[in-house]
Every structure is written in C-alpha cells, then in structure tokens.
Design an enzyme around this catalytic site. Structure first.
Site, PDB file in Angstrom:
ATOM      1  N   ARG A  81      46.445  47.062  43.705  1.00  0.00           N
ATOM      2  CA  ARG A  81      45.385  46.157  42.896  1.00  0.00           C
ATOM      3  C   ARG A  81      45.167  46.753  41.366  1.00  0.00           C
ATOM      4  NH1 ARG A  81      42.453  43.914  47.407  1.00  0.00           N
ATOM      5  NH2 ARG A  81      40.839  42.527  46.712  1.00  0.00           N
ATOM      6  N   ARG A 126      34.076  40.288  41.976  1.00  0.00           N
ATOM      7  CA  ARG A 126      35.547  40.129  42.499  1.00  0.00           C
ATOM      8  C   ARG A 126      36.757  39.604  41.739  1.00  0.00           C
ATOM      9  NH1 ARG A 126      34.480  37.994  48.558  1.00  0.00           N
ATOM     10  NH2 ARG A 126      36.738  38.522  48.901  1.00  0.00           N
TER      11      ARG A 126
END
Ligand code: AP5
Length: 247
Positions: A121, A204
């Site tokens: 990520r 997020r």
C-alpha cells in the site's frame, strides 16, 4: 509416533472431504504458478474477487486487513500497535505489515503463488516485497488495478456485512445473504466493520490517493498493471479478471 497420529487423524476425516481435497490437488497440479497483487480503494471489490481467483488458480489469499483485524481481535502485541491507525482509517507502519506478509508467504498453501489483497500500500512496502521475492528468485506476475470512482464507494462500504472468521463479504443491496444478518455457509452472525463509516471512509480514501496510488505507477513502470472496470457488476468484474489472467 508423529506419523502414527497423522495416520489416525486422516482416518477420522470423512471420505467425502478426502475425495474433495484429492480432486482439488489434482486440479491444482495442472495450474501455472501465479503471484498477484490486487490494488484498489476501499470497497472496490478486492475482497470479493479474491476467493474466486484463489479457487481458480489454487493460490493463497493474503489480505493484510483481515490479518490485522484478527490480531486486533486477539489483542496480540501486533494488534495493539495496529488498532489506533486502523480505527482512524490511516495506514499502519510499513515494518509491521511487511513482517506479517513475509511470514504468511511461507505457508504451504502459498506453494503455487499468492494473491496479495491490500498489500503493498506504499512504495516502501512494494520495494520491500521485491527484495523478499528476489531472494526467492521469483517476481510479481500481475497487478490488478481495481479502478473506480470514489463516488460509488460510500454505498458499497456502508452496506457491507462480513463473516469475521472466513472473511466472506456481503452487501445489503448488491450481494445480500440468504437470511439477513447471517452467513450463508455457517449460519453464524455477520458484523459490520468498525472502519466502514462515512467519516472513516474519507480518511481511508485520502490514504489511498496519497500513499497507494504511487504504488500503481511503481508497477506500471514494470509493465505488469492490468486496469479493471471495478464499477461494473461483480460477475462482469470476474470476467475481466479471468480474461486478464488467462492472457
Ligand atoms: P483492508 O481490510 O485492506 O480494507 P480496504 O483496502 O479499505 O479494502 P476493503 O476491504 O474495504 O474493500 P474491498 O476492495 O476488499 O471491497 P469488498 O470486496 O469487500 O484494510 C483495512 C485497514 O487495515 C486499512 O485502513 C489500514 O489501516 C490497515 N492496513 C491493511 N493493509 C495495510 C497495509 N498494507 N499497510 C498499512 N496498513 C494496512 O467490497 C465492498 C462491498 O461492496 C461488499 O459489501 C461487496 O459485497 C460489494 N461489492 C464488491 N464488488 C462489487 C461490485 N462489483 N458491485 C457492487 N457491489 C460490490
């Protein structure tokens, strides 16, 4: 002694389960090895498509989010460290997640390759993954980019219900369980994730655009990114995935 107890344990396994496992292993032996990464924002469908790819190609499914949630629920030292960032919708530290992925990839179920869902990520995580794979003499074959507009994701995230022990995911509108609030396979109750709120989704998404989108560029430079239309219906996305993986 160990061999004896293993044999006894096998005797206790129902024949139908043994046959199913045997057939699965026969099917798997003819499948090519694959090392895949699934990248996309929260709610883009990574967790929905992973079990299908896993069964088609006999890969292990390693979802860092699921592993971290299990650690948080078990209150392990790793879970205690990860909880605060996860509750806020921020990323946990690179060292923590690289450590759990490195360990998880050693499982026998990863022998024919893996699906990394939600990892890497950050570019640092991608570089560290490359280092780990290089030591094993292998590399990532394909990165599936679940491209989708942010506007679609709120409804997907707030309508999601999950079965915590298996990771099976449902949606009140798009993929409802047979009985509301109950897992189709085990009959156990479904839950909503603590970070599946409109407010946490905002953080997020912000983390995705700032920290994870550069990972797509990192792999695009290696020529291994396949872009999917993740806004389509689940079955259509599955067809796109199958097309990409069979080419
Ligand atoms: P994680 O658990 O990985 O969450 P995420 O990436 O935000 O992804 P989601 O699980 O929310 O979405 P998904 O794409 O799997 O969607 P799904 O298929 O379920 O991470 C959680 C947290 O852990 C992070 O915020 C971070 O703190 C931490 N973390 C994890 N990995 C980390 C890392 N590597 N580094 C640092 N920190 C890390 O679909 C969503 C819903 O939509 C479902 O209800 C589904 O039924 C429905 N749906 C799916 N596809 C479709 C479709 N095509 N059409 C209509 N509905 C659909």
């Amino acid at each position: 002694m160990a061999a004896n107890s293993a044999a006894l344990a096998l005797e206790d396994v129902p024949s139908v389960d043994l046959m199913t496992e045997l057939l699965r292993r026969m099917k798997c032996s003819s499948k090519p090895d694959k090392r895949l990464i699934l990248i996309g924002p929260p709610g883009s469908g990574k967790g929905t498509q992973s079990p299908i790819i896993k069964d088609d190609y006999c890969l292990c499914h390693l979802a860092t989010g699921d592993m971290l949630r299990a650690a948080v629920a078990a209150k392990t030292p790793l879970g205690v460290k990860a909880k605060e960032a996860m509750d806020k919708g921020e990323l946990v530290s690179d060292d923590l997640v690289v450590g759990i992925i490195d360990e998880a990839m050693k499982k026998p179920s990863c022998q024919k390759g893996f699906i990394l869902d939600g990892f890497p990520r950050t570019v640092v995580q991608a570089q560290k993954l490359d280092e780990v794979l290089e030591k094993q003499g292998v590399r990532v074959d394909k990165v599936l980019n679940f491209a989708i507009d942010d506007a679609i994701l709120e409804e997907r995230i707030t309508g999601r219900w999950i079965h915590p022990s298996s990771g099976r995911s449902y949606h009140t509108k798009f993929a409802p369980p047979k009985t509301p609030g109950v897992d189709d396979v085990t009959g156990e109750p479904l839950i909503q994730r603590k970070d599946d709120t409109v407010a946490v989704l905002k953080s997020r998404l912000e983390a995705f655009h700032r920290q994870t989108e550069p990972v797509i560029d990192y792999y695009a430079k290696k020529g291994i990114v396949a872009n999917l239309h993740a806004e389509k219906a689940p079955k259509e996305v599955t067809s796109e995935v199958q097309k990409v993986l069979s080419s």
